[in-house]
Design an enzyme around this catalytic site. Structure first.
Site, PDB file in Angstrom:
ATOM      1  N   TYR A   1      -9.365  16.322  45.124  1.00 45.85           N
ATOM      2  CA  TYR A   1     -10.200  17.501  45.352  1.00 45.85           C
ATOM      3  C   TYR A   1      -9.653  18.654  44.510  1.00 45.85           C
ATOM      4  O   TYR A   1      -8.444  18.909  44.496  1.00 45.85           O
ATOM      5  CB  TYR A   1     -10.174  17.911  46.838  1.00 45.85           C
ATOM      6  CG  TYR A   1     -10.924  19.204  47.063  1.00 45.85           C
ATOM      7  CD1 TYR A   1     -12.265  19.188  47.433  1.00 45.85           C
ATOM      8  CD2 TYR A   1     -10.309  20.440  46.852  1.00 45.85           C
ATOM      9  CE1 TYR A   1     -12.974  20.368  47.599  1.00 45.85           C
ATOM     10  CE2 TYR A   1     -11.010  21.620  47.008  1.00 45.85           C
ATOM     11  CZ  TYR A   1     -12.336  21.585  47.386  1.00 45.85           C
ATOM     12  OH  TYR A   1     -13.035  22.751  47.539  1.00 45.85           O
TER      13      TYR A   1
ATOM     14  N   GLU B   1     -16.461  23.692  42.840  1.00 41.41           N
ATOM     15  CA  GLU B   1     -15.575  22.596  43.257  1.00 41.41           C
ATOM     16  C   GLU B   1     -15.953  21.249  42.652  1.00 41.41           C
ATOM     17  O   GLU B   1     -17.117  20.978  42.364  1.00 41.41           O
ATOM     18  CB  GLU B   1     -15.459  22.516  44.792  1.00 41.41           C
ATOM     19  CG  GLU B   1     -16.547  21.781  45.474  1.00 41.41           C
ATOM     20  CD  GLU B   1     -16.358  21.639  46.997  1.00 41.41           C
ATOM     21  OE1 GLU B   1     -15.515  22.323  47.631  1.00 41.41           O
ATOM     22  OE2 GLU B   1     -17.078  20.823  47.570  1.00 41.41           O
TER      23      GLU B   1
END
Ligand code: GDP
Ligand code: MN
Length: 378
Positions: A101, A189
């Protein structure tokens, strides 16, 4: 304003972040053609503005163009979290050795952007934060100096990236920061950032949320707005120049001024009620705006009472009151309305509103209590 995965990834690519080969389709035949062009296994991905598409069955692997067509057909029929799927992204499938992530958000408490990374990629970051918070690493970004390479490198090491991949990870992190700044994002993201079996780092998923207050600087991005994904009340409000946020409570709030709207919601909560929305009708509060705002509030079936909290400043209270009465003329409803009005010409305003069968209040406390009581009776 949220951008779709395919739009977000296009922005990432412009800033040097590797993305899979692929293209977006709005029908199954087109998906088949894209898959044929890619010429190997592909992944078909629902383009909807919510997370967790994978879990919902909106991300599927297809080995052949025919299978791609079939799966695209299925996915284009789906609703994911109530949103209809109107487009699918057809990307070359990746061989995932590792999912990371990597994201940037505005951290209001720290008053700067923060880069967040985790070795537990692929899962929603909120889930990681809840179950294994120790797997989340953060670094604050100085708004003057921007993200520094040494910070990105340290973050890479902190989440246990192989030494051989740190240079690429750093370059992607720097690219993500440039993208974030360039489009005035509030969030950017990559989840997952994939390490492939042949040691490439690629952004397999992408999400960008743009700061609506900076959209005027990005007319081309504003055109990307997906009106399908905006609820009808939200788009009505935006077009009328109203700031509106729907909430889950039962008391509709009609307020002139954003700070006053916040205070109104606080006081409603203080007296045991729950606001149904945040709404700033802005200065002036002319009849047309009041009418639109009230229509939006009353279109929410949860609303059991409406509280008007009006401050007459430069705008005179009687003028606002007339706007409200005018606005109410065309709206048939039996939802009780409480109004508190203060400031310039408040007394005249109150008289006008009382004659229109609205419950009046002298103070915000009184108004909130009356609205909470009215909502409970309904
Ligand atoms: P989200 O569920 O909406 O976040 O959608 P993602 O694009 O992140 O996809 C969800 C999951 O599907 C990823 O975490 C991967 O595990 C898997 N996935 C996505 N793309 C690929 C791919 O190209 N190959 C393989 N094997 N899995 C993929
Ligand atoms: Mn994802």
């Amino acid at each position: 304003m949220k951008l779709h995965e395919y739009q977000s990834k296009a922005i990432f690519a412009r800033h040097g972040i590797p993305i899979p080969k692929g293209s977006v389709a709005d029908n199954a035949e087109q998906a088949r053609q894209i898959a044929a062009q890619i010429g190997k296994k592909v992944v078909i991905k629902a383009q909807v503005l919510v997370g967790g598409r994978g879990k919902a069955g909106g991300v599927k692997l297809a080995a052949t163009p025919n299978e791609a067509e079939e799966l695209a057909d299925q996915i284009l029929e789906m609703n994911i979290k109530d949103l209809p799927v109107r487009k699918v992204l057809v990307d070359e499938a990746l061989d995932l050795a590792r999912e990371i992530y990597l994201g940037i958000v505005v951290d209001r408490a720290a008053r700067c952007a923060t880069m967040v990374a985790s070795s537990a990629g692929g899962i929603e970051i909120e889930e990681v934060a809840r179950t294994t918070p120790e797997k989340i690493m953060r670094v604050s970004i100085d708004p003057v100096f921007g993200l520094q390479e040494y910070q990105a490198r340290a973050l890479g090491f902190a989440i246990g990236i192989d030494k051989a991949h740190v240079r690429e990870f750093t370059s992607i992190a720097m690219g993500l920061y440039r993208a974030f700044v360039d489009v005035d994002a509030s969030l950017a993201e990559i989840n997952p950032l994939v390490v492939t079996g042949d040691n490439q780092l690629i952004a397999a998923d992408g999400k960008i949320v743009l700061d609506d207050n900076a959209l005027y600087r990005h007319p081309l991005l504003e055109e990307l707005r997906d009106i399908d994904e905006e609820s009808v009340p939200e788009s009505q409000a935006r077009k009328a120049g109203l700031s509106y946020v729907k909430l889950d409570g039962s008391i509709g709030c009609m307020v002139n001024g954003a700070g006053l709207a916040m205070a109104t919601m606080d006081v409603i909560k203080f007296y045991g009620g729950e606001p149904a929305n945040f709404l700033d009708i802005g200065g002036g509060a002319k009849a047309d705006k009041v009418k639109i705002a009230l229509g939006i509030i009353l279109s929410d079936p949860n609303v059991k009472a409406v509280l008007f909290n009006i401050f007459g400043g430069i705008t005179r209270g009687d003028e606002v009151a007339r706007g409200i009465v005018d606005g109410l003329k065309d709206i048939k409803t039996n939802v009780p309305m409480v109004v508190r009005i203060v400031g310039t010409n408040a007394e005249e305003g109150r008289k006008i509103l009382a004659s229109a069968h609205m419950i009046t209040a002298e103070t915000l406390e009184e108004g909130a209590q009356k609205a909470v009581a009215a909502a409970k009776q309904k």
